[in-house]
Motif scaffolding. Structure first.
Motif, PDB file in Angstrom:
ATOM      1  N   ASN A   1      61.266 -10.120  24.212  1.00 48.54           N
ATOM      2  CA  ASN A   1      61.134 -10.704  22.884  1.00 48.54           C
ATOM      3  C   ASN A   1      59.840 -10.269  22.211  1.00 48.54           C
ATOM      4  OD1 ASN A   1      63.477 -12.555  22.425  1.00 48.54           O
ATOM      5  ND2 ASN A   1      62.764 -13.432  24.351  1.00 48.54           N
ATOM      6  N   LEU A   2      59.937  -9.980  20.924  1.00 49.11           N
ATOM      7  CA  LEU A   2      58.779  -9.657  20.092  1.00 49.11           C
ATOM      8  C   LEU A   2      58.493 -10.875  19.225  1.00 49.11           C
ATOM      9  CD1 LEU A   2      56.733  -7.518  19.023  1.00 49.11           C
ATOM     10  CD2 LEU A   2      58.477  -6.898  17.323  1.00 49.11           C
TER      11      LEU A   2
ATOM     12  N   GLU B   1      53.225  -8.898  18.153  1.00 46.40           N
ATOM     13  CA  GLU B   1      53.265  -7.861  17.114  1.00 46.40           C
ATOM     14  C   GLU B   1      51.945  -7.109  17.010  1.00 46.40           C
ATOM     15  OE1 GLU B   1      56.471  -9.222  13.734  1.00 46.40           O
ATOM     16  OE2 GLU B   1      54.482 -10.161  13.669  1.00 46.40           O
TER      17      GLU B   1
ATOM     18  N   GLN C   1      55.736 -13.210  16.558  1.00 49.38           N
ATOM     19  CA  GLN C   1      54.726 -13.099  15.512  1.00 49.38           C
ATOM     20  C   GLN C   1      53.385 -13.609  16.040  1.00 49.38           C
ATOM     21  OE1 GLN C   1      55.963 -14.723  11.674  1.00 49.38           O
ATOM     22  NE2 GLN C   1      58.114 -14.528  12.277  1.00 49.38           N
TER      23      GLN C   1
ATOM     24  N   ASN D   1      61.172  -3.018  14.809  1.00 50.82           N
ATOM     25  CA  ASN D   1      60.272  -3.199  15.944  1.00 50.82           C
ATOM     26  C   ASN D   1      60.906  -4.054  17.042  1.00 50.82           C
ATOM     27  OD1 ASN D   1      58.264  -1.646  14.793  1.00 50.82           O
ATOM     28  ND2 ASN D   1      57.152  -3.382  13.935  1.00 50.82           N
ATOM     29  N   THR D   2      61.662  -5.062  16.642  1.00 48.82           N
ATOM     30  CA  THR D   2      62.354  -5.895  17.628  1.00 48.82           C
ATOM     31  C   THR D   2      63.342  -5.057  18.429  1.00 48.82           C
ATOM     32  OG1 THR D   2      62.135  -7.892  16.270  1.00 48.82           O
ATOM     33  CG2 THR D   2      63.893  -7.869  17.924  1.00 48.82           C
TER      34      THR D   2
ATOM     35  N   LEU E   1      59.821 -15.738  16.438  1.00 49.90           N
ATOM     36  CA  LEU E   1      60.285 -14.375  16.678  1.00 49.90           C
ATOM     37  C   LEU E   1      59.947 -13.476  15.492  1.00 49.90           C
ATOM     38  CD1 LEU E   1      63.804 -15.049  18.231  1.00 49.90           C
ATOM     39  CD2 LEU E   1      61.757 -14.273  19.429  1.00 49.90           C
ATOM     40  N   SER E   2      59.688 -12.219  15.786  1.00 49.47           N
ATOM     41  CA  SER E   2      59.393 -11.250  14.731  1.00 49.47           C
ATOM     42  C   SER E   2      60.594 -11.107  13.802  1.00 49.47           C
ATOM     43  CB  SER E   2      59.053  -9.895  15.349  1.00 49.47           C
ATOM     44  OG  SER E   2      58.903  -8.907  14.349  1.00 49.47           O
ATOM     45  N   THR E   3      60.292 -10.921  12.544  1.00 49.66           N
ATOM     46  CA  THR E   3      61.361 -10.688  11.559  1.00 49.66           C
ATOM     47  C   THR E   3      61.551  -9.201  11.282  1.00 49.66           C
ATOM     48  OG1 THR E   3      59.763 -10.949   9.748  1.00 49.66           O
ATOM     49  CG2 THR E   3      60.974 -12.922  10.449  1.00 49.66           C
TER      50      THR E   3
ATOM     51  N   CYS F   1      57.279 -11.047  26.928  1.00 46.81           N
ATOM     52  CA  CYS F   1      56.957 -11.338  25.537  1.00 46.81           C
ATOM     53  C   CYS F   1      55.946 -10.298  25.050  1.00 46.81           C
ATOM     54  CB  CYS F   1      56.364 -12.740  25.409  1.00 46.81           C
ATOM     55  SG  CYS F   1      55.926 -13.192  23.709  1.00 46.81           S
TER      56      CYS F   1
ATOM     57  N   LYS G   1      63.276  -4.230  22.599  1.00 46.35           N
ATOM     58  CA  LYS G   1      64.439  -4.472  23.459  1.00 46.35           C
ATOM     59  C   LYS G   1      64.953  -3.167  24.070  1.00 46.35           C
ATOM     60  CE  LYS G   1      65.965  -8.724  21.192  1.00 46.35           C
ATOM     61  NZ  LYS G   1      65.681  -9.574  22.365  1.00 46.35           N
TER      62      LYS G   1
END
Length: 327
Positions: free
Chosen positions: A120-121, A141, A123, A84-85, A78-80, A138, A89
């Motif tokens: 979900n975003l 990034e 990596q 952006n996350t 998952l993106s950190t 999904c 959403k």
């Protein structure tokens, strides 16, 4: 002499009996083919009004897609990036709400049980996003530098959600099942007619190639239909659909694919997409004008003229993608 005549008569009866049995078998196979082609459930695609014949149920497809989505997410990172996350959403939930309201307001509330919305975003540097049946989405990034803004992201996610709403995965699974039945029945018919094994193999290969070529057009039609519906879903959610044109112009510049031929591809070219989107824009704007809350579009029963525009499958198998991969 009488014995020879009796033997000849018996052989003649046996020959005609065998031919009669072959004809009965052939008739039964033709009837079976007609039953298989005609069976299934007829559904109507929202907005376009296109009729589709499905041989798999929404519940079956949702079960399969949920399993595959969960397996993918186990290995995905998952993106950190919290900002952006949250944007992914937020956009996804606005679109899901608009679609839910539209289906409820247009007699399709029963379909809502087959949506398990997730956004979900992850990596991944690929310029891509995909959606599984049931609204399991999904976003990579690598897509965000090309979308550049929230409204353009809504165009992409609207397209992906449209694949789920239009049951494109179920439709393509049904098409493949029918084609497989067609190959099996064709082989049986050829055998009943006394066609040799070599000729049957050649015939099956030629028919498979024809099916594969037709499936490319089915996929292009589905992509176009998803563009059409996605544009309207974005407008329903309160996003300006006009950002779709500059977004696809950026995609064309990014991939350098705007002039590619459509005929051997399972996706329309960027140039074709842009032209089609410009044609649908007046309709999309009727769902957006003066409506930042999307209340008008969500409850509108407006439907466009029935369209014959109707995936590129990615991993996982039932995924639908917008074909925005970087080179």
């Amino acid at each position: 002499m009488a014995s020879d005549e009796a033997l000849s008569y018996t052989d003649d009866v046996e020959y005609h009996l065998i031919e009669h049995m072959k004809n009965i078998k052939l008739i039964l196979l033709v009837v079976l083919a007609a039953i298989l082609v005609g069976c299934g459930t007829t559904k109507t695609v929202p907005i376009t009004g296109r009729q589709q014949s499905l041989m798999v149920s929404d519940g079956e497809v949702l079960s399969l897609s949920t399993q595959q989505y969960q397996e993918f997410m186990k290995s995905a990172k998952l993106s950190t990036n919290a900002t952006n996350t949250a944007m992914v959403k937020r956009v996804g939930e606005k679109l899901a709400t608009a679609v839910t309201n539209y289906l409820r307001s247009n007699g399709m509330a029963d379909d809502l049980q087959y949506y398990k919305w997730q956004f979900n975003l992850v990596q991944n540097n690929q310029v891509n996003a995909w959606c599984m049946p049931g609204g399991l989405i999904c976003v990579y990034e690598g897509l965000l530098p090309v979308t550049q803004n929230e409204a353009s992201l809504a165009i992409v996610l609207g397209h992906e959600i449209a694949h789920a709403v239009a049951r494109h995965s179920a439709e393509q699974m049904s098409t493949q099942m029918k084609q497989q039945y067609g190959l099996q029945i064709g082989s049986a018919v050829a055998g009943a007619m006394g066609v040799g094994a070599t000729a049957q193999s050649i015939g099956q290969w030629a028919l498979s190639q024809q099916f594969n070529f037709k499936n490319l057009k089915y996929s292009r039609n589905h992509e176009s239909e998803a563009d059409h519906l996605g544009l309207i879903f974005a407008a329903m959610a309160g996003y300006d659909p006009q950002v779709a044109v500059p977004f696809w112009q950026r995609m064309a510049a990014h991939t350098g694919s705007s002039q590619q031929s459509d005929i051997y591809s399972d996706h329309p070219s960027d140039a074709t997409r842009i032209k089609q989107i410009q044609g649908w824009m007046p309709e999309a704007l009727t769902y957006y004008k003066g409506n930042s809350s999307s209340s008008k579009s969500s409850t509108s029963g407006k439907s466009s003229k029935t369209s014959k525009t109707t995936k590129k499958s990615t991993t996982p198998q039932t995924t639908k993608t917008i074909h925005i991969k970087s080179k």
